[in-house]
Motif scaffolding. Sequence first.
Motif, PDB file in Angstrom:
ATOM      1  N   ALA A  26      -4.169   2.604  -7.700  1.00  0.00           N
ATOM      2  CA  ALA A  26      -4.972   2.913  -6.877  1.00  0.00           C
ATOM      3  C   ALA A  26      -5.981   1.771  -6.742  1.00  0.00           C
ATOM      4  O   ALA A  26      -6.255   0.785  -7.717  1.00  0.00           O
ATOM      5  N   GLN A  62       0.789  -1.035   0.011  1.00  0.00           N
ATOM      6  CA  GLN A  62      -0.168   0.000  -0.035  1.00  0.00           C
ATOM      7  C   GLN A  62       0.869   1.213   0.035  1.00  0.00           C
ATOM      8  O   GLN A  62       0.566   2.107  -0.388  1.00  0.00           O
ATOM      9  N   SER A  63       2.182   1.269   0.454  1.00  0.00           N
ATOM     10  CA  SER A  63       2.897   2.335   0.488  1.00  0.00           C
ATOM     11  C   SER A  63       3.402   2.634  -0.868  1.00  0.00           C
ATOM     12  O   SER A  63       3.688   3.775  -1.217  1.00  0.00           O
ATOM     13  N   LYS A 106       0.497   4.521  -2.579  1.00  0.00           N
ATOM     14  CA  LYS A 106       0.596   5.968  -2.004  1.00  0.00           C
ATOM     15  C   LYS A 106       1.486   6.657  -2.801  1.00  0.00           C
ATOM     16  O   LYS A 106       1.314   8.142  -2.968  1.00  0.00           O
ATOM     17  N   ARG A 107       2.589   5.919  -3.348  1.00  0.00           N
ATOM     18  CA  ARG A 107       3.661   6.868  -4.135  1.00  0.00           C
ATOM     19  C   ARG A 107       3.303   6.700  -5.474  1.00  0.00           C
ATOM     20  O   ARG A 107       4.264   7.443  -6.193  1.00  0.00           O
TER      21      ARG A 107
END
Length: 128
Positions: free
Chosen positions: A81, A71-72, A75-76
Amino acid sequence: MAQRHNTYEHDRIIICNHHTEEIQQRGWVRMHEIARTAFMGALQSRSPEEVDYMLDNGDIDQFSESRKNPQSAVKRGRLNANQSFRGPAVTLAFDDDEIIGYCISYDNTSGSFAVRNAKMLSPPQYDI
C-alpha cells in the motif's frame, strides 16, 4: 497489434514502445508465457505453484489489469500500500510478428498520500 512508437529495427528484430492500453489480449497472453518461462528459469528454488501465484495464477485478465494499472494489484494485496503509479509503458521485442520479449515500466513513488502527490508533481531530479 497497435501502432508501434519509437521503433528500432535490426535484421528481423523490431523493438518498439507502446502504452499498456494499446496491447491486445493475445499480446498479454504471449507476455504471460514469456514471464512464466523466465521466472521458472530464474527462480529455480520456487515451485511452479509459487511462480504461478506471482503471475496471477494464469488469469490473463488479472495479469494484464495489474500491469495496465498496478493500483489494482495494491487493492488485491499483491503490492504494498501507499504507492502511486503513472505513465505505464511497454517495450516489446518482435521477431517478425511474434513477441519474443518485453519490459514494462511506470513512474512509481511511495509514502503518505501528500508525499506521493508532491513527488509525482515534482520534476525528475538527476544527479550526474
